[in-house]
Every structure is written in structure tokens, then in C-alpha cells.
Design a protein around this motif. Structure first.
Motif, mmCIF file in Angstrom:
data_model
loop_
_atom_site.group_PDB
_atom_site.id
_atom_site.type_symbol
_atom_site.label_atom_id
_atom_site.label_comp_id
_atom_site.label_asym_id
_atom_site.label_seq_id
_atom_site.Cartn_x
_atom_site.Cartn_y
_atom_site.Cartn_z
ATOM 1 N N ARG A 39 36.067 20.760 61.223
ATOM 2 C CA ARG A 39 35.423 21.918 62.029
ATOM 3 C C ARG A 39 36.290 22.068 63.534
ATOM 4 O O ARG A 39 36.250 22.867 64.075
ATOM 5 N N LEU A 40 36.674 20.698 63.705
ATOM 6 C CA LEU A 40 37.189 20.620 65.246
ATOM 7 C C LEU A 40 38.717 21.122 65.299
ATOM 8 O O LEU A 40 39.246 21.671 65.836
ATOM 9 N N LEU A 41 39.314 20.992 63.918
ATOM 10 C CA LEU A 41 40.636 21.581 63.678
ATOM 11 C C LEU A 41 40.495 23.092 63.832
ATOM 12 O O LEU A 41 41.421 24.053 64.326
ATOM 13 N N TRP A 42 39.604 23.662 62.873
ATOM 14 C CA TRP A 42 39.302 25.148 63.132
ATOM 15 C C TRP A 42 39.055 25.788 64.348
ATOM 16 O O TRP A 42 39.207 26.775 64.852
ATOM 17 N N ALA A 43 38.164 24.786 65.355
ATOM 18 C CA ALA A 43 37.693 25.251 66.442
ATOM 19 C C ALA A 43 38.883 25.435 67.517
ATOM 20 O O ALA A 43 39.106 26.335 68.189
ATOM 21 N N THR A 44 39.734 24.606 67.270
ATOM 22 C CA THR A 44 41.055 24.222 68.078
ATOM 23 C C THR A 44 41.857 25.439 67.768
ATOM 24 O O THR A 44 42.640 26.231 68.451
#
Length: 189
Positions: A39-44
């Protein structure tokens, strides 16, 4: 007695929105549950893409309101200039005053006129409707028909000036003639 069961919490509004949104990436960011590396990668990736997009939009808006323009004008004097090519179109291909009964006889199929309607068609053209003395020709010359019924430059050209000099129908050629370059000098149009 057993331990009290934990009730499942309903998903938050942002989670429901993210799951149902068609904006690429949001459905991967806002999911029920805790924060994960994925999720952090997608958010970034989503935040970076949105930031670059907004940066470019802002740059284009700023450029638009600066009203940039480039004007380059090269002017050259020429002692000899040719009369420019001009196209004049008349959507009325044929002059109805020049159409004869023989033309209607030969071209009825192209004009959509039935033989029984010849008199009505001639009356609409303002031509005599007397059919008793009509004998069609044995042949039909389409070139002669076009030359006879087409509009001429003498009738269509009302006024013509080029480089401050008067010009007339003699300065024009029709589409079927070979173009002639006519120099425009002080004494010649």
C-alpha cells in the motif's frame, strides 16, 4: 463463559470510496486493514504521478497567462510577380436559362427527371413547354453542354484589382485551360 467477541468495524467512507473508485491506484491504496508495504508503494506512486501532473498543469497555466508569441516576418521585394492562383466556385453549376429541352431529354436520368415530367421541368426553368415540335438530336455532346450552360468569368467577376491596378477576365484561366503565368509589372497586369 468465553471471551467477548470483537465486532467487526464497518469500513470507513474513504475505504468504500477507494474500493469503488475507477481512478487508477486508489483501489490498491485504500483497503480495509492495516498499512502494508504494498500500500505504501501504491500511495507513493499515486502521489508522485499526481504531483507531476499538477506541476505540468500549473506550468501550462502560467505559460498561457504570460501570452508568449513569436512573430517572424521575412519580406522580400521582387521586381516580377505572377498573378496569384485564385479559385472561384459557383455551386450553381449550370445556368437554367441556357438549358434546352434536348438537354433534358439526354440528361434526364442524371437529373432525376422522368419523361412524363419534362413539361413541368421546362416550366420550372422558364422554358416553353410546347412538345409538339420537339425532335431530340441523334447525339449529345456533354462538353458543348457544359460550355454553353456554365457560368463565365465575364458574368461572375464584378471587380478586380491587383497591386493597385485594374484587372479583368483576361487575367484568369478556367480549370480546363493550361495555366499561364502572367507577370505583374508596372505596365502589365
Amino acid at each position: 463463559m468465553g471471551a467477548p467477541e470483537e465486532e467487526e468495524r464497518p469500513p470507513s467512507d474513504i475505504t468504500v470510496f477507494g474500493a469503488n473508485c475507477t481512478l487508477h491506484g486508489l483501489s490498491h491504496i485504500f483497503l480495509p486493514g492495516g498499512v502494508t508495504f504494498r500500500r505504501l508503494l501504491w500511495a507513493t506512486a499515486f502521489s508522485s504521478s499526481l504531483s507531476i501532473f499538477l506541476y505540468q498543469v500549473a506550468g501550462m497555466i502560467i505559460l498561457f497567462y504570460q501570452y508568449p508569441h513569436v512573430t517572424i516576418l521575412d519580406e522580400m521585394d521582387s521586381p516580377l510577380m505572377y498573378f496569384p492562383a485564385i479559385t472561384m466556385c459557383n455551386y450553381n453549376s449550370y445556368r437554367k436559362s441556357q438549358i434546352r429541352r434536348n438537354d433534358i431529354f439526354w440528361m434526364a436520368g442524371m437529373l432525376g427527371v422522368e419523361q412524363a415530367d419534362f413539361d413541368d421541368f421546362m416550366a420550372a426553368l422558364g422554358q416553353p413547354t410546347d412538345n409538339s415540335k420537339f425532335f431530340p438530336s441523334k447525339t449529345f455532346n456533354m462538353l458543348e453542354f457544359v460550355q454553353r450552360t456554365s457560368h463565365s468569368i465575364d458574368e461572375m467577376l464584378l471587380d478586380c484589382k491587383y497591386r493597385g491596378k485594374e484587372c479583368g477576365p483576361e487575367n484568369f484561366t478556367t480549370g480546363d485551360e493550361k495555366p499561364v503565368k502572367r507577370p505583374c509589372q508596372e505596365d502589365v497586369l
